[in-house]
Design an enzyme around this catalytic site. Structure first.
Site, PDB file in Angstrom:
ATOM      1  N   LYS A 176       0.844  -1.202   0.000  1.00 46.76           N
ATOM      2  CA  LYS A 176       0.000   0.000   0.000  1.00 46.76           C
ATOM      3  C   LYS A 176       0.877   1.249   0.000  1.00 46.76           C
ATOM      4  O   LYS A 176       0.623   2.199  -0.735  1.00 46.76           O
ATOM      5  CB  LYS A 176      -0.919  -0.008   1.235  1.00 46.76           C
ATOM      6  CG  LYS A 176      -2.039  -1.050   1.128  1.00 46.76           C
ATOM      7  CD  LYS A 176      -2.803  -1.265   2.431  1.00 46.76           C
ATOM      8  CE  LYS A 176      -3.826  -2.387   2.244  1.00 46.76           C
ATOM      9  NZ  LYS A 176      -4.553  -2.767   3.441  1.00 46.76           N
ATOM     10  N   GLN A 211      -4.875  -1.597   9.603  1.00 44.68           N
ATOM     11  CA  GLN A 211      -4.735  -2.909   8.955  1.00 44.68           C
ATOM     12  C   GLN A 211      -5.319  -4.006   9.850  1.00 44.68           C
ATOM     13  O   GLN A 211      -5.038  -4.073  11.048  1.00 44.68           O
ATOM     14  CB  GLN A 211      -3.246  -3.181   8.655  1.00 44.68           C
ATOM     15  CG  GLN A 211      -2.984  -4.452   7.875  1.00 44.68           C
ATOM     16  CD  GLN A 211      -3.565  -4.422   6.453  1.00 44.68           C
ATOM     17  OE1 GLN A 211      -3.694  -3.371   5.831  1.00 44.68           O
ATOM     18  NE2 GLN A 211      -3.912  -5.577   5.934  1.00 44.68           N
ATOM     19  N   ASP A 251     -11.298   2.915   4.418  1.00 46.93           N
ATOM     20  CA  ASP A 251     -11.794   1.553   4.202  1.00 46.93           C
ATOM     21  C   ASP A 251     -13.318   1.496   4.196  1.00 46.93           C
ATOM     22  O   ASP A 251     -13.888   0.441   3.900  1.00 46.93           O
ATOM     23  CB  ASP A 251     -11.326   0.652   5.361  1.00 46.93           C
ATOM     24  CG  ASP A 251     -10.099  -0.167   5.006  1.00 46.93           C
ATOM     25  OD1 ASP A 251      -9.951  -0.521   3.833  1.00 46.93           O
ATOM     26  OD2 ASP A 251      -9.317  -0.451   5.922  1.00 46.93           O
TER      27      ASP A 251
HETATM   28  N1  GUN Z   1      -6.833  -6.849   5.852  1.00 49.33           N
HETATM   29  C1  GUN Z   1      -7.087  -7.556   4.738  1.00 49.33           C
HETATM   30  N2  GUN Z   1      -7.751  -6.792   3.842  1.00 49.33           N
HETATM   31  C2  GUN Z   1      -7.916  -5.582   4.408  1.00 49.33           C
HETATM   32  C3  GUN Z   1      -8.545  -4.369   3.971  1.00 49.33           C
HETATM   33  O1  GUN Z   1      -9.088  -4.234   2.868  1.00 49.33           O
HETATM   34  N3  GUN Z   1      -8.499  -3.349   4.872  1.00 49.33           N
HETATM   35  C4  GUN Z   1      -7.925  -3.462   6.093  1.00 49.33           C
HETATM   36  N4  GUN Z   1      -7.943  -2.405   6.900  1.00 49.33           N
HETATM   37  N5  GUN Z   1      -7.345  -4.571   6.526  1.00 49.33           N
HETATM   38  C5  GUN Z   1      -7.341  -5.624   5.683  1.00 49.33           C
END
Ligand code: GUN
Length: 277
Positions: A49, A93, A116
């Site tokens: 990311k 995350q 998110d």
């Molecule tokens: N862990 C796995 N996929 C995601 C996601 O799309 N967002 C977040 N915050 N954590 C994740």
């Protein structure tokens, strides 16, 4: 013949578009990512990311905590990020270490910085049929991919396997908002194979092989494989194997790249939100 829903290709197209938009912005968005604990996959995702953001010209910071971090420490950090005008998007995350109440942490994020779309404020809007600030990244990526290939959703029977807050529930709601007839399946569902038989679209987000050669599928079936896991031999596998639908979003190269594309889109959308009103 199966047409592959190519997530990498669409991601690259989205990135190209975003890059030229960002190049023209005198001030750039800043994405803050909180990584708590030592989950190796999470670390890889977070690094990706950060790299993607930097490539596009989005500022990013990663704030790391050991697995014994307290809920209060995370909440206080988020409050600090909420109050910082330079920070325009916040992501926690997942998964968080087990002793932490995920909802308390996520819901501390201001809805207008919730990149998110996972706060109750944003997901509540989604489930009420209102517009959240942004849609959750993986479901958004799935719908962008289906739209790219002009896959009709209206009136279609969509079967969603998996009921997580991250994927299953929001993607089901987004499909419903697009007038699909949605069936939600999960670990307690009886006769999954009978339900799959009637599906025009299958979205599988489980993390183990649940659709395979034993399944009968409709002729024009579209299958989106969201699950990703490593088997005992270390091989990366998806939920779907040995089926030949009309369209397939594969693992790897389907939904994964679209999730990160959606995250970058959401970061820019949040940054521009007030400015476009
Ligand atoms: N862990 C796995 N996929 C995601 C996601 O799309 N967002 C977040 N915050 N954590 C994740």
């Amino acid at each position: 013949m199966t047409t592959i829903l190519d997530g990498k290709k669409l991601r690259d197209k989205i990135f190209e578009n975003l890059k030229s938009k960002l190049d023209k912005m005198p001030v750039k968005p800043t994405l803050a990512v909180i990584l708590a604990g030592d989950d190796p996959s999470s670390r890889i995702y977070v690094n990706n990311k950060k790299k993607c953001a930097e490539k596009l010209g989005i500022n990013s910071i990663v704030i790391e905590y050991p697995s014994d971090v307290t809920e209060q420490e995370l909440i206080e950090k988020i409050q600090e990020l909420n109050a910082d005008e330079k920070i325009t998007a916040i992501l926690v995350q997942l998964p968080l270490p087990e002793h932490i109440n995920k909802s308390n942490v996520i819901n501390t994020i201001l809805p207008q910085k919730d990149v998110d779309g996972l706060t109750t404020a944003n997901s509540g809007k989604l489930f009420a049929g209102e517009k959240p600030y942004v849609y959750p990244c993986t479901p958004k990526g799935i719908l962008l991919l289906l739209d790219e290939y002009n896959i009709e959703l209206d009136g279609k029977h969509a079967v969603v396997i998996g009921r997580s807050n991250l994927v299953g529930k929001p993607v089901a709601q987004m499909l419903l908002n697009r007038n699909a007839t949605v069936t939600m399946c999960h670990s307690h569902t009886k006769n999954l194979a009978d339900i799959i038989k009637t599906a025009d679209i299958v979205v599988s987000a489980v993390g183990k092989n649940v659709v395979g050669e034993k399944n009968i599928i409709k002729n024009n079936c579209v299958i989106v494989d969201v699950g990703i896991f490593r088997d005992e031999s270390g091989k990366v596998r998806g939920d779907v194997e040995k089926v030949s639908p009309a369209y397939l979003s594969p693992v790897p190269g389907g939904v994964g790249p679209m999730t990160i594309a959606s995250l970058m889109l959401n970061t820019v959308e949040l940054f521009l939100f007030d400015k476009t009103l």
